[in-house]
Design a protein around this motif. Structure first.
Motif, PDB file in Angstrom:
ATOM      1  N   LYS A  44       0.837  -1.208   0.000  1.00  0.00           N
ATOM      2  CA  LYS A  44       0.000   0.000   0.000  1.00  0.00           C
ATOM      3  C   LYS A  44       0.864   1.247   0.000  1.00  0.00           C
ATOM      4  CE  LYS A  44      -3.871   2.121   2.448  1.00  0.00           C
ATOM      5  NZ  LYS A  44      -4.803   2.007   3.613  1.00  0.00           N
ATOM      6  N   SER A  79       2.378   1.794  -3.397  1.00  0.00           N
ATOM      7  CA  SER A  79       1.432   2.135  -4.458  1.00  0.00           C
ATOM      8  C   SER A  79       1.044   3.612  -4.456  1.00  0.00           C
ATOM      9  CB  SER A  79       0.169   1.280  -4.328  1.00  0.00           C
ATOM     10  OG  SER A  79      -0.510   1.564  -3.115  1.00  0.00           O
ATOM     11  N   VAL A 138      -2.346  -9.598  -6.731  1.00  0.00           N
ATOM     12  CA  VAL A 138      -3.065  -8.597  -7.530  1.00  0.00           C
ATOM     13  C   VAL A 138      -2.573  -7.191  -7.206  1.00  0.00           C
ATOM     14  CG1 VAL A 138      -5.325  -7.544  -7.937  1.00  0.00           C
ATOM     15  CG2 VAL A 138      -5.120 -10.028  -7.830  1.00  0.00           C
ATOM     16  N   ARG A 139      -2.420  -6.907  -5.912  1.00  0.00           N
ATOM     17  CA  ARG A 139      -1.942  -5.578  -5.514  1.00  0.00           C
ATOM     18  C   ARG A 139      -0.522  -5.337  -6.009  1.00  0.00           C
ATOM     19  NH1 ARG A 139      -4.749  -3.032  -1.231  1.00  0.00           N
ATOM     20  NH2 ARG A 139      -3.248  -1.364  -1.598  1.00  0.00           N
ATOM     21  N   THR A 140       0.326  -6.355  -5.946  1.00  0.00           N
ATOM     22  CA  THR A 140       1.712  -6.226  -6.420  1.00  0.00           C
ATOM     23  C   THR A 140       1.757  -5.992  -7.915  1.00  0.00           C
ATOM     24  OG1 THR A 140       2.506  -7.671  -4.640  1.00  0.00           O
ATOM     25  CG2 THR A 140       3.966  -7.348  -6.511  1.00  0.00           C
ATOM     26  N   ASP A 141       0.929  -6.704  -8.663  1.00  0.00           N
ATOM     27  CA  ASP A 141       0.894  -6.543 -10.120  1.00  0.00           C
ATOM     28  C   ASP A 141       0.527  -5.115 -10.510  1.00  0.00           C
ATOM     29  OD1 ASP A 141       1.661  -9.133 -10.569  1.00  0.00           O
ATOM     30  OD2 ASP A 141      -0.362  -9.890 -10.945  1.00  0.00           O
ATOM     31  N   LYS A 142      -0.366  -4.497  -9.745  1.00  0.00           N
ATOM     32  CA  LYS A 142      -0.749  -3.111 -10.043  1.00  0.00           C
ATOM     33  C   LYS A 142       0.435  -2.166  -9.857  1.00  0.00           C
ATOM     34  CE  LYS A 142      -5.663  -3.548  -8.909  1.00  0.00           C
ATOM     35  NZ  LYS A 142      -6.774  -3.097  -8.023  1.00  0.00           N
ATOM     36  N   VAL A 143       1.205  -2.394  -8.786  1.00  0.00           N
ATOM     37  CA  VAL A 143       2.382  -1.549  -8.549  1.00  0.00           C
ATOM     38  C   VAL A 143       3.421  -1.763  -9.642  1.00  0.00           C
ATOM     39  CG1 VAL A 143       4.264  -1.034  -6.948  1.00  0.00           C
ATOM     40  CG2 VAL A 143       1.994  -1.571  -6.053  1.00  0.00           C
ATOM     41  N   HIS A 156       2.876  -2.712 -12.697  1.00  0.00           N
ATOM     42  CA  HIS A 156       2.374  -2.073 -13.925  1.00  0.00           C
ATOM     43  C   HIS A 156       2.658  -0.575 -13.906  1.00  0.00           C
ATOM     44  CE1 HIS A 156      -0.219  -1.110 -17.313  1.00  0.00           C
ATOM     45  NE2 HIS A 156      -0.810  -0.201 -16.551  1.00  0.00           N
ATOM     46  N   THR A 157       2.449   0.052 -12.762  1.00  0.00           N
ATOM     47  CA  THR A 157       2.730   1.487 -12.638  1.00  0.00           C
ATOM     48  C   THR A 157       4.214   1.770 -12.840  1.00  0.00           C
ATOM     49  OG1 THR A 157       0.890   1.741 -11.072  1.00  0.00           O
ATOM     50  CG2 THR A 157       2.530   3.494 -11.126  1.00  0.00           C
TER      51      THR A 157
END
Length: 222
Positions: free
Chosen positions: A54, A57, A198-203, A205-206
């Motif tokens: 968190k 992110s 899922v949360r790690t993949d979003k970071v 991707h950013t």
């Protein structure tokens, strides 16, 4: 007004969770204790990683605009200071790229990729333990099931037809409670693991999107 027999019946029907967990005898208690430790480990890792991800992110959409303005204006030191003041993976990757400005673009790209691997490793630290717990907990529970059934059938085989129902119940309780406990721990760890992925993949991707934007900035004509 309830009679004494009615109260006794209600008391007999009431079985606390602790009594249920401890009703499987020594073998069941050992298995349950192991599963409890695994549950504690899974919950601790989940929340520790959740807070870390968190924090990673958090991203200011104006960050790259400020970097673009500083780099375009030749203010590389100002860009580095901005990166140092921004505590997230995107800023650290960008700082690595800025420190390589003047080198061939391929070297800059390679430096950003290497820094990105380190950031991904930090994000995924200990997450694999959750996957291990998700797979191991049900198997440990099934081990308790097998042990419980072995105890129950052993009592049957040695009782010569006069099996003690208490001993049989203990073996069956061992089988059932450990199975349920193992599945519960496994499900909790599995859900936690997938949520963190899922949360790690979003970071990630950013990070990748901003790395591309930074390299595009360096490719822009002066």
């Amino acid at each position: 007004m309830q009679s004494t027999s009615d109260v006794d019946q209600e008391t007999e029907k009431t079985l606390s969770l602790m009594d249920l967990l401890l009703s499987g005898g020594p073998a069941g208690v050992i298995i349950i204790a192991i599963l409890f430790v695994l549950l504690f480990v899974a919950v601790y890792i989940y929340f520790e990683r959740l807070f870390a991800i968190k924090a990673a992110s958090k991203y200011d959409v104006n960050f790259m605009h400020q970097i673009r303005d500083n780099v375009a204006g030749g203010k590389l030191e100002s860009a580095k200071i901005l990166c140092a003041q921004t505590d997230n993976p995107v800023a650290r990757l960008t700082e690595k790229g800025i420190s390589r400005i003047g080198h061939p673009l391929e070297d800059i790209n390679k430096a950003i990729e290497n820094a990105g691997r380190l950031e991904v490793y930090k994000l995924e630290k200990n997450v694999s333990i959750l996957a291990t717990v998700a797979g191991a907990a049900p198997m440990i529970g099934f081990l308790g099931t097998v042990i419980g059934m072995i105890l129950a059938f052993h009592d049957l085989s040695t009782s010569e037809g006069n099996a003690d129902m208490g001993s049989l119940a203990e073996g069956i309780y061992t089988a059932m409670t450990t199975t349920v406990a193992g599945l519960v721990v496994g499900i909790v760890a599995y859900i936690g693991y997938n949520h963190l992925v899922v949360r790690t993949d979003k970071v990630i991707h950013t990070m990748e999107a901003n790395a591309v934007d930074f390299l595009d900035l360096l490719n822009e004509p002066a």
